[in-house]
Each structure stands twice: as structure tokens, then as C-alpha cells.
Scaffold this motif. Structure first.
Motif, PDB file in Angstrom:
ATOM      1  N   ASP A  53      11.661  -6.451   7.088  1.00 25.31           N
ATOM      2  CA  ASP A  53      11.891  -5.334   8.001  1.00 25.31           C
ATOM      3  C   ASP A  53      12.279  -4.126   7.144  1.00 25.31           C
ATOM      4  O   ASP A  53      13.425  -3.991   6.716  1.00 25.31           O
ATOM      5  CB  ASP A  53      13.011  -5.707   8.978  1.00 25.31           C
ATOM      6  N   ALA A  54      11.311  -3.265   6.861  1.00 21.52           N
ATOM      7  CA  ALA A  54      11.500  -2.129   5.961  1.00 21.52           C
ATOM      8  C   ALA A  54      12.045  -0.937   6.732  1.00 21.52           C
ATOM      9  O   ALA A  54      11.391  -0.424   7.633  1.00 21.52           O
ATOM     10  CB  ALA A  54      10.173  -1.765   5.297  1.00 21.52           C
ATOM     11  N   GLY A  55      13.256  -0.517   6.379  1.00 21.61           N
ATOM     12  CA  GLY A  55      13.946   0.504   7.153  1.00 21.61           C
ATOM     13  C   GLY A  55      14.535  -0.121   8.399  1.00 21.61           C
ATOM     14  O   GLY A  55      14.291   0.335   9.523  1.00 21.61           O
ATOM     15  N   CYS A  56      15.345  -1.157   8.209  1.00 22.81           N
ATOM     16  CA  CYS A  56      15.792  -2.000   9.327  1.00 22.81           C
ATOM     17  C   CYS A  56      16.814  -1.325  10.223  1.00 22.81           C
ATOM     18  O   CYS A  56      17.058  -1.792  11.340  1.00 22.81           O
ATOM     19  CB  CYS A  56      16.363  -3.308   8.802  1.00 22.81           C
ATOM     20  N   GLY A  57      17.435  -0.230   9.765  1.00 19.95           N
ATOM     21  CA  GLY A  57      18.444   0.416  10.587  1.00 19.95           C
ATOM     22  C   GLY A  57      19.574  -0.530  10.930  1.00 19.95           C
ATOM     23  O   GLY A  57      20.058  -1.284  10.077  1.00 19.95           O
ATOM     24  N   THR A  58      19.966  -0.540  12.191  1.00 19.45           N
ATOM     25  CA  THR A  58      21.073  -1.389  12.625  1.00 19.45           C
ATOM     26  C   THR A  58      20.651  -2.819  12.956  1.00 19.45           C
ATOM     27  O   THR A  58      21.444  -3.592  13.480  1.00 19.45           O
ATOM     28  CB  THR A  58      21.768  -0.776  13.855  1.00 19.45           C
ATOM     29  N   THR A  73      14.240 -10.523   6.188  1.00 16.52           N
ATOM     30  CA  THR A  73      14.924  -9.726   5.176  1.00 16.52           C
ATOM     31  C   THR A  73      14.842  -8.276   5.613  1.00 16.52           C
ATOM     32  O   THR A  73      13.749  -7.755   5.838  1.00 16.52           O
ATOM     33  CB  THR A  73      14.262  -9.877   3.792  1.00 16.52           C
ATOM     34  N   GLY A  74      15.990  -7.625   5.751  1.00 18.29           N
ATOM     35  CA  GLY A  74      16.035  -6.227   6.139  1.00 18.29           C
ATOM     36  C   GLY A  74      16.485  -5.363   4.977  1.00 18.29           C
ATOM     37  O   GLY A  74      17.387  -5.749   4.228  1.00 18.29           O
ATOM     38  N   VAL A  75      15.855  -4.209   4.832  1.00 18.35           N
ATOM     39  CA  VAL A  75      16.204  -3.256   3.775  1.00 18.35           C
ATOM     40  C   VAL A  75      16.406  -1.886   4.393  1.00 18.35           C
ATOM     41  O   VAL A  75      15.582  -1.443   5.204  1.00 18.35           O
ATOM     42  CB  VAL A  75      15.114  -3.185   2.691  1.00 18.35           C
ATOM     43  N   ASP A  76      17.498  -1.221   4.013  1.00 16.75           N
ATOM     44  CA  ASP A  76      17.729   0.141   4.473  1.00 16.75           C
ATOM     45  C   ASP A  76      18.506   0.899   3.410  1.00 16.75           C
ATOM     46  O   ASP A  76      19.339   0.321   2.703  1.00 16.75           O
ATOM     47  CB  ASP A  76      18.504   0.158   5.791  1.00 16.75           C
ATOM     48  N   LEU A  77      18.236   2.194   3.306  1.00 16.26           N
ATOM     49  CA  LEU A  77      18.884   3.033   2.313  1.00 16.26           C
ATOM     50  C   LEU A  77      20.353   3.277   2.628  1.00 16.26           C
ATOM     51  O   LEU A  77      21.160   3.505   1.721  1.00 16.26           O
ATOM     52  CB  LEU A  77      18.144   4.375   2.224  1.00 16.26           C
ATOM     53  N   ALA A  78      20.714   3.242   3.908  1.00 13.93           N
ATOM     54  CA  ALA A  78      22.052   3.617   4.348  1.00 13.93           C
ATOM     55  C   ALA A  78      22.969   2.399   4.445  1.00 13.93           C
ATOM     56  O   ALA A  78      22.740   1.513   5.275  1.00 13.93           O
ATOM     57  CB  ALA A  78      21.980   4.326   5.689  1.00 13.93           C
ATOM     58  N   PHE A  98      20.148  -9.003   4.261  1.00  9.56           N
ATOM     59  CA  PHE A  98      20.084  -7.548   4.324  1.00  9.56           C
ATOM     60  C   PHE A  98      20.468  -6.946   2.983  1.00  9.56           C
ATOM     61  O   PHE A  98      21.428  -7.376   2.342  1.00  9.56           O
ATOM     62  CB  PHE A  98      20.990  -7.009   5.437  1.00  9.56           C
ATOM     63  N   LEU A  99      19.687  -5.940   2.590  1.00  4.76           N
ATOM     64  CA  LEU A  99      19.863  -5.299   1.299  1.00  4.76           C
ATOM     65  C   LEU A  99      19.932  -3.792   1.465  1.00  4.76           C
ATOM     66  O   LEU A  99      19.165  -3.216   2.253  1.00  4.76           O
ATOM     67  CB  LEU A  99      18.698  -5.643   0.366  1.00  4.76           C
ATOM     68  N   VAL A 100      20.833  -3.164   0.715  1.00  3.98           N
ATOM     69  CA  VAL A 100      20.863  -1.709   0.646  1.00  3.98           C
ATOM     70  C   VAL A 100      19.889  -1.277  -0.447  1.00  3.98           C
ATOM     71  O   VAL A 100      19.980  -1.730  -1.590  1.00  3.98           O
ATOM     72  CB  VAL A 100      22.276  -1.197   0.316  1.00  3.98           C
ATOM     73  N   GLY A 101      18.942  -0.422  -0.094  1.00  6.11           N
ATOM     74  CA  GLY A 101      17.969   0.027  -1.071  1.00  6.11           C
ATOM     75  C   GLY A 101      16.878   0.844  -0.421  1.00  6.11           C
ATOM     76  O   GLY A 101      16.846   1.025   0.803  1.00  6.11           O
ATOM     77  N   ASP A 102      15.980   1.332  -1.231  1.00  5.14           N
ATOM     78  CA  ASP A 102      14.867   2.165  -0.780  1.00  5.14           C
ATOM     79  C   ASP A 102      13.829   1.293  -0.083  1.00  5.14           C
ATOM     80  O   ASP A 102      13.183   0.452  -0.722  1.00  5.14           O
ATOM     81  CB  ASP A 102      14.262   2.873  -1.988  1.00  5.14           C
ATOM     82  N   ALA A 103      13.655   1.499   1.210  1.00  4.51           N
ATOM     83  CA  ALA A 103      12.686   0.693   1.957  1.00  4.51           C
ATOM     84  C   ALA A 103      11.261   0.939   1.499  1.00  4.51           C
ATOM     85  O   ALA A 103      10.385   0.105   1.724  1.00  4.51           O
ATOM     86  CB  ALA A 103      12.810   0.972   3.447  1.00  4.51           C
ATOM     87  N   ALA A 104      11.022   2.071   0.839  1.00  2.00           N
ATOM     88  CA  ALA A 104       9.678   2.355   0.332  1.00  2.00           C
ATOM     89  C   ALA A 104       9.344   1.514  -0.888  1.00  2.00           C
ATOM     90  O   ALA A 104       8.171   1.315  -1.208  1.00  2.00           O
ATOM     91  CB  ALA A 104       9.553   3.832  -0.019  1.00  2.00           C
ATOM     92  N   ALA A 105      10.362   1.013  -1.579  1.00  2.00           N
ATOM     93  CA  ALA A 105      10.198   0.123  -2.737  1.00  2.00           C
ATOM     94  C   ALA A 105      11.295  -0.928  -2.650  1.00  2.00           C
ATOM     95  O   ALA A 105      12.274  -0.890  -3.399  1.00  2.00           O
ATOM     96  CB  ALA A 105      10.276   0.904  -4.039  1.00  2.00           C
ATOM     97  N   LEU A 117       7.177  -5.339   8.471  1.00  4.14           N
ATOM     98  CA  LEU A 117       7.336  -4.562   9.693  1.00  4.14           C
ATOM     99  C   LEU A 117       8.097  -3.286   9.366  1.00  4.14           C
ATOM    100  O   LEU A 117       9.101  -3.320   8.645  1.00  4.14           O
ATOM    101  CB  LEU A 117       8.122  -5.381  10.727  1.00  4.14           C
ATOM    102  N   SER A 118       7.635  -2.163   9.893  1.00  8.87           N
ATOM    103  CA  SER A 118       8.372  -0.906   9.733  1.00  8.87           C
ATOM    104  C   SER A 118       8.202  -0.089  10.995  1.00  8.87           C
ATOM    105  O   SER A 118       7.091   0.064  11.501  1.00  8.87           O
ATOM    106  CB  SER A 118       7.867  -0.127   8.517  1.00  8.87           C
ATOM    107  N   ARG A 119       9.312   0.454  11.485  1.00 10.24           N
ATOM    108  CA  ARG A 119       9.271   1.261  12.709  1.00 10.24           C
ATOM    109  C   ARG A 119       9.880   2.634  12.443  1.00 10.24           C
ATOM    110  O   ARG A 119      11.034   2.747  12.036  1.00 10.24           O
ATOM    111  CB  ARG A 119      10.026   0.564  13.848  1.00 10.24           C
ATOM    112  N   HIS A 120       9.093   3.666  12.665  1.00 10.14           N
ATOM    113  CA  HIS A 120       9.557   5.058  12.635  1.00 10.14           C
ATOM    114  C   HIS A 120      10.252   5.405  11.315  1.00 10.14           C
ATOM    115  O   HIS A 120      11.265   6.112  11.297  1.00 10.14           O
ATOM    116  CB  HIS A 120      10.507   5.335  13.812  1.00 10.14           C
ATOM    117  N   LEU A 121       9.684   4.942  10.221  1.00 12.11           N
ATOM    118  CA  LEU A 121      10.239   5.226   8.904  1.00 12.11           C
ATOM    119  C   LEU A 121       9.376   6.178   8.097  1.00 12.11           C
ATOM    120  O   LEU A 121       9.889   7.012   7.340  1.00 12.11           O
ATOM    121  CB  LEU A 121      10.403   3.910   8.120  1.00 12.11           C
ATOM    122  N   LEU A 122       8.065   6.087   8.240  1.00 14.31           N
ATOM    123  CA  LEU A 122       7.162   6.787   7.336  1.00 14.31           C
ATOM    124  C   LEU A 122       7.392   8.295   7.305  1.00 14.31           C
ATOM    125  O   LEU A 122       7.217   8.931   6.261  1.00 14.31           O
ATOM    126  CB  LEU A 122       5.713   6.479   7.692  1.00 14.31           C
TER     127      LEU A 122
END
Length: 218
Positions: A53-58, A73-78, A98-105, A117-122
Motif C-alpha cells: 500500500d504505497a502512500g498508505c496514510g492512516t 505492507t504500508g509505506v508513507d512519508l509522514a 508499516f514503514l516510514v519512507g518515500d512511497a515513490a521508492a 495499491l496506491s490511492r490519490h498519491l501520484l
């Protein structure tokens, strides 16, 4: 961390506390939650599958994935978003990484996935084309790329103006289905687009902008 990355991180950290107030973010209404669960089942491989889940948010979609039996596995920058995602799955008694990091990489090493899966991140990314290539490279053979996207107002998802310099983002304000299909097409073997603008239960009410899902296979 660059100044731009720090500003973006701070923006989404600040948005974390109220992020789930949006009907399609928190999925607090049962009919909204059920509508997303139904669509995820139709888009993703049969469980159990490894899903990023790239840019998983909450973590609302991550929770639906875990409830469906997937290994998520969820990744989010925040960091504050990731904290809330971890707490959300823990409260529901579901497992997730869950990991803190750049969802683009995503910082997931050599891990490969059955679906990304990515929702409203691009729209938030300085190089969305690079992110698409990265996500496809993380897929197992025959894996699925599921992108829930749209073309909307030129502000942040939390409703406030986005970070300084956002006007230069390639897909600020979202991306049309045609443009996204053109970008993804050369990277995959098949793809199709499902319009979602008319699915009011997904968004907490009717919407007038373009919303859709692009589902591709490698």
C-alpha cells in the motif's frame, strides 16, 4: 532530507489528526467501508497475497486488505500517518507492516509483491513516472498495479493549499485517466480503467470531478 521533502512531510503530519474525517479516508460509515472492500476484492488477487500500500496514510485501505486475508505492507512519508495506521490495525487485531519512507521508492529492500495499491498519491510526487516504474518493478510476474486516481481541485487533499512550489508538480490537481493510461501502458501487459465518479458511496456523496481506478497486470 531536502527542504521540499521536509515541507511535504510536515504537511501530511499536520493533516494526520483530521485525515480520517473525510468519508473516503476514515471509512467510518459502514456503506462507504463496504463499497471500498467490495472494489478491493474485485481488483486484487485472491487472498492471501502480498500487497504493498504505497502512500498508505492512516491505513484505512491497509486494514481492509488485512481483513480480506492479505499480507499488507504500508509505506508513507509522514510518521504521524504511519503511527495512526499501526494503531488502526492493532486496534482491529490485524497484522500489518508499516514503514516510514518515500512511497515513490518504498524502503522494502528486495521484497516483491503480488499487488501494489496506491490511492490519490501520484499528484503529490515530483516524478510520478519514476514512481510508476518503481512500483511495476516491485511486482511479481503477473502482479497487479491498482491506482485509484482522479482529476480534482488544485489544493491538498486535506482542503488547504499544498506546500510551496506545488504548482510545478507534473500532476498537481490530479491526472486524467487518459494521461495515466498512457504513462502506465508501456510498463505492463494489460490495463483497464473503471470510472468511479458515479459511485457516490465511495466518497460520502456525489462528486463532479473525474475519479477512477486503473488496474494493470505485468
Amino acid at each position: 532530507m531536502s527542504d521540499a521533502t521536509a515541507a511535504i512531510t510536515a504537511y501530511w503530519d499536520d493533516a494526520a489528526a483530521s485525515f480520517d474525517d473525510e468519508p473516503d479516508h476514515g471509512l467510518r460509515q459502514e456503506h462507504t467501508r463496504a463499497a471500498w472492500a467490495r472494489l478491493l476484492r474485485s481488483w486484487l488477487p485472491d487472498a492471501p497475497a502480498d500487497v504493498l500500500d504505497a502512500g498508505c496514510g492512516t491505513g484505512s485501505l491497509s486494514l481492509l486488505l488485512a481483513e480480506a486475508g492479505h499480507r499488507v505492507t504500508g509505506v508513507d512519508l509522514a510518521p504521524h500517518m504511519v503511527e495512526r495506521a499501526e494503531a488502526k490495525l492493532a486496534a482491529a487485531g490485524r497484522a500489518g507492516r508499516f514503514l516510514v519512507g518515500d512511497a515513490a521508492a518504498p524502503p522494502t529492500g528486495q521484497g516483491r509483491y503480488d499487488a501494489v495499491l496506491s490511492r490519490h498519491l501520484l499528484w503529490t510526487l515530483p516524478d510520478p513516472h519514476a514512481a510508476l516504474r518503481e512500483w511495476v518493478a516491485r511486482l511479481n510476474p503477473g502482479g497487479r498495479l491498482v491506482l485509484v486516481e482522479g482529476r480534482w481541485r488544485a489544493t491538498g487533499e486535506a482542503g488547504a493549499p499544498y506546500v510551496a512550489g506545488a504548482e510545478s508538480l507534473p500532476w498537481q490537481g490530479g491526472v486524467t485517466a487518459g494521461d495515466l493510461a498512457a504513462a502506465v501502458g508501456p510498463l505492463v501487459s494489460t490495463l483497464h480503467v473503471e470510472p468511479l465518479s458515479g459511485e457516490a458511496e465511495l466518497w460520502g456523496g456525489p462528486v463532479t470531478d473525474e475519479r477512477y481506478a486503473l488496474i494493470a497486470r505485468t
